[in-house]
Design a protein around this motif. Structure first.
Motif, mmCIF file in Angstrom:
data_model
loop_
_atom_site.group_PDB
_atom_site.id
_atom_site.type_symbol
_atom_site.label_atom_id
_atom_site.label_comp_id
_atom_site.label_asym_id
_atom_site.label_seq_id
_atom_site.Cartn_x
_atom_site.Cartn_y
_atom_site.Cartn_z
ATOM 1 N N HIS A 83 -12.882 13.882 5.745
ATOM 2 C CA HIS A 83 -11.846 12.858 5.659
ATOM 3 C C HIS A 83 -12.435 11.618 5.010
ATOM 4 N N THR A 84 -11.642 10.969 4.173
ATOM 5 C CA THR A 84 -12.096 9.797 3.430
ATOM 6 C C THR A 84 -11.125 8.645 3.661
ATOM 7 N N TYR A 85 -11.658 7.446 3.634
ATOM 8 C CA TYR A 85 -10.867 6.215 3.771
ATOM 9 C C TYR A 85 -11.071 5.399 2.511
ATOM 10 N N GLY A 86 -10.011 4.735 2.031
ATOM 11 C CA GLY A 86 -10.139 3.864 0.872
ATOM 12 C C GLY A 86 -9.164 2.715 0.927
ATOM 13 N N GLU A 87 -9.588 1.582 0.357
ATOM 14 C CA GLU A 87 -8.717 0.414 0.217
ATOM 15 C C GLU A 87 -8.338 0.300 -1.252
ATOM 16 N N HIS A 88 -7.075 -0.046 -1.507
ATOM 17 C CA HIS A 88 -6.550 0.051 -2.864
ATOM 18 C C HIS A 88 -5.753 -1.181 -3.276
ATOM 19 N N ARG A 89 -5.610 -1.324 -4.577
ATOM 20 C CA ARG A 89 -4.646 -2.249 -5.153
ATOM 21 C C ARG A 89 -3.611 -1.386 -5.857
ATOM 22 N N GLU A 90 -2.352 -1.731 -5.651
ATOM 23 C CA GLU A 90 -1.247 -0.985 -6.245
ATOM 24 C C GLU A 90 -0.793 -1.686 -7.522
ATOM 25 N N PHE A 91 -0.600 -0.906 -8.579
ATOM 26 C CA PHE A 91 -0.082 -1.401 -9.854
ATOM 27 C C PHE A 91 1.204 -0.645 -10.165
ATOM 28 N N VAL A 92 2.188 -1.346 -10.752
ATOM 29 C CA VAL A 92 3.448 -0.721 -11.152
ATOM 30 C C VAL A 92 3.794 -1.187 -12.560
ATOM 31 N N VAL A 93 4.126 -0.221 -13.424
ATOM 32 C CA VAL A 93 4.617 -0.521 -14.769
ATOM 33 C C VAL A 93 5.893 0.273 -15.001
ATOM 34 N N ALA A 94 6.672 -0.157 -15.966
ATOM 35 C CA ALA A 94 7.887 0.561 -16.346
ATOM 36 C C ALA A 94 7.653 1.249 -17.688
ATOM 37 N N LEU A 95 8.151 2.477 -17.802
ATOM 38 C CA LEU A 95 8.023 3.244 -19.042
ATOM 39 C C LEU A 95 9.308 3.133 -19.842
ATOM 40 N N PRO A 96 9.321 2.289 -20.853
ATOM 41 C CA PRO A 96 10.539 2.200 -21.669
ATOM 42 C C PRO A 96 10.753 3.482 -22.460
#
Length: 111
Positions: free
Chosen positions: A64-77
């Protein structure tokens, strides 16, 4: 009508390990800076979440692994840009020493 809408396309959401974003990317920038420049140049903008976003998952070896993340969101035109984004994320994963990244395209999750 007091408003107008401009469709931006399908959302693509991906997670990057937040503790590794300050690493050098090899060209004098940090990984975080290279991600910023790529998303601005190819998609015209993005959103990012820098809250306490974390996850647990099971590796192929059963650990089992644990991780801290940053979320990124983009739109695909017009559904364009996904192959380039996936290629960029693959290169970024290698730079970060990650075997895979979590990516969602219009609600469908892939590694």
């Amino acid at each position: 009508m007091d408003y107008h809408e401009k469709p931006l396309g399908k959302n693509v959401r991906f997670l990057l390990p937040s503790l590794k974003l300050k690493r050098p990317s090899g060209d004098g920038e940090t990984v975080e800076q290279s991600v910023h420049l790529f998303l601005i140049e190819h998609f015209g903008g993005y959103t990012a979440t820098s809250a306490n976003l974390f996850g647990f998952w099971k590796e192929e070896d059963g650990e089992h692994t644990y991780g801290e993340h940053r979320e990124f969101v983009v739109a695909l035109p017009n559904d364009e840009g996904l192959p380039e984004l996936k290629d960029f994320l693959g290169r970024t994963a290698r730079m970060l020493g990650e075997n895979c990244l979590y990516v969602e395209v219009a609600g469908v999750a892939v590694l």
